[in-house]
Motif scaffolding. Structure first.
Motif, mmCIF file in Angstrom:
data_model
loop_
_atom_site.group_PDB
_atom_site.id
_atom_site.type_symbol
_atom_site.label_atom_id
_atom_site.label_comp_id
_atom_site.label_asym_id
_atom_site.label_seq_id
_atom_site.Cartn_x
_atom_site.Cartn_y
_atom_site.Cartn_z
ATOM 1 N N ALA A 267 -15.696 -8.742 5.148
ATOM 2 C CA ALA A 267 -16.375 -9.074 6.399
ATOM 3 C C ALA A 267 -16.263 -10.564 6.698
ATOM 4 O O ALA A 267 -15.971 -10.969 7.836
ATOM 5 C CB ALA A 267 -17.836 -8.665 6.325
ATOM 6 N N LEU B 129 -29.199 -6.780 8.081
ATOM 7 C CA LEU B 129 -28.049 -5.878 7.976
ATOM 8 C C LEU B 129 -27.546 -5.471 9.359
ATOM 9 O O LEU B 129 -26.330 -5.385 9.588
ATOM 10 C CB LEU B 129 -28.437 -4.636 7.169
ATOM 11 N N LYS C 236 -25.655 -8.460 10.782
ATOM 12 C CA LYS C 236 -24.366 -8.607 10.100
ATOM 13 C C LYS C 236 -23.381 -7.537 10.562
ATOM 14 O O LYS C 236 -22.199 -7.815 10.806
ATOM 15 C CB LYS C 236 -24.554 -8.527 8.590
ATOM 16 N N GLY C 237 -23.866 -6.311 10.698
ATOM 17 C CA GLY C 237 -22.998 -5.230 11.158
ATOM 18 C C GLY C 237 -22.473 -5.468 12.555
ATOM 19 O O GLY C 237 -21.286 -5.233 12.834
ATOM 20 N N VAL D 184 -18.505 -5.818 13.712
ATOM 21 C CA VAL D 184 -17.903 -4.974 14.753
ATOM 22 C C VAL D 184 -17.285 -5.836 15.852
ATOM 23 O O VAL D 184 -16.160 -5.588 16.300
ATOM 24 C CB VAL D 184 -18.961 -4.015 15.339
#
Length: 335
Positions: free
Chosen positions: A269, A313, A316-317, A321
């Protein structure tokens, strides 16, 4: 013209702008965030992850993916810690092994990481198994080996502690320059980042790495030994994971077989957010470092302001994306 220049500047430096904006936003909400203590903590937490991400990014640049990174970190943390305990520790991992020179557990752990990388590289290069599946297999096997080692008598899966100060100093010691002190772990990460910048940009291996990721067929036609290059890259990546595992054990003063869990996803990531293309052939060392810092600032900064881990989270996700979506759009525009 000015608008075009501004747009180009924003595009080329987006990752650094995001980092600055993120720090500024957290600092506005909580001014205490802008302190030397926060800055030091962020750098210390980021240092092992930068090293791990630099290895993972090499494989991403070849259009591959390494899922074994986190488990290699765990294995090498356990190996280095088990060989670096104080002789008078009441619960030694090895009861009859004499105290080893500090450098020996470090070399052994790095060699273990490189060995796992060699196995992954051979599977990818000669068995022609896609990296995602190949490293998924080595990830599971590495965790199994680590757990068996960790469960050996007389340790029986107990957390490894009592590490010698000569070992833990790499993770907790600092270089005192009078005005400021610089943690050794940050110095180590900076030196390795500089060496990897040279590898990425000034060596035949780096040139071949980008060529393979950009167009593997053209790389073969141009005379590049793709198999040997891939194996070398996986071995270097494994060795870097080993260094990351050693520093994590030294930083925390111990190790368990769950060290490094999910580190591979954080590394991927951070590399992608830092500009490494998931389609291969593109990536820079400064961008990778910035990507790691962004996620560390998110973890540390949002915890600092009291935001729960679940919201972290989600954020961060979303960042991952968006970063991948931007990368895909750039890739389609190049075609």
């Amino acid at each position: 013209m000015n608008g075009s220049r501004i747009s180009k500047f924003m595009t080329q430096n987006a990752i650094y702008i995001v980092l600055v904006v993120l720090v500024a936003a957290i600092s506005i909400y909580s001014p205490n965030f802008l302190s030397m203590t926060s800055f030091r903590d962020i750098l210390i937490q980021s240092s092992p992850r930068v090293i791990i991400a630099l290895g993972s990014a090499m494989i991403l640049i070849t259009a591959g993916c390494d899922l074994s990174a986190g488990r290699v970190v765990g294995l090498t943390a356990v190996v280095s810690a088990s060989l670096s305990q104080m002789p008078n520790y009441p619960h030694p991992f090895f009861e009859q092994v004499p105290q080893l020179p500090t450098f020996l557990p470090i070399i052994i752990a790095i060699a273990v990481g490189a060995l796992v990388g060699l196995i992954s590289g051979l599977i990818v290069a000669y068995l022609k198994i896609v990296p995602f599946i190949a490293t998924l297999g080595t990830m599971v096997m590495t965790y199994g080996v680590c757990s068996l080692y960790f469960d050996m008598e007389p340790n029986n899966s107990q957390p490894i502690g009592g590490l010698r100060p000569e070992f833990t100093v790499f993770g907790s010691g600092s270089l005192d320059l009078g005005v400021i002190t610089i943690p050794y772990i940050v110095i180590i990460a900076a030196v390795i980042a500089f060496v990897m910048w040279i590898v990425y940009n000034k060596t035949v291996l780096g040139k071949n790495m980008f060529a393979i990721g950009g167009n593997p067929q053209a790389a073969v036609v141009s005379g590049i030994n793709v198999a040997a290059t891939l194996i070398a890259i996986y071995v270097i990546a494994g060795a870097l994971y080993g260094v990351g595992g050693i520093l994590e054990a030294a930083r925390t003063g111990g190790a368990t077989n769950n060290y490094g869990n999910m580190y591979e996803l954080d590394a991927i990531a951070a590399a992608v957010v830092g500009g490494v293309s998931v389609t291969g052939g593109i990536g820079t060392v400064p961008g990778i470092i910035a990507g790691v810092l962004i996620f560390t600032v998110i973890n540390y900064g949002l915890t600092f302001v009291g935001m729960g881990p679940y919201w972290q989270l989600i954020i961060k996700g979303l960042i991952i994306v968006v970063a991948v979506a931007v990368d895909v759009r750039k890739y389609l525009a190049r075609k």
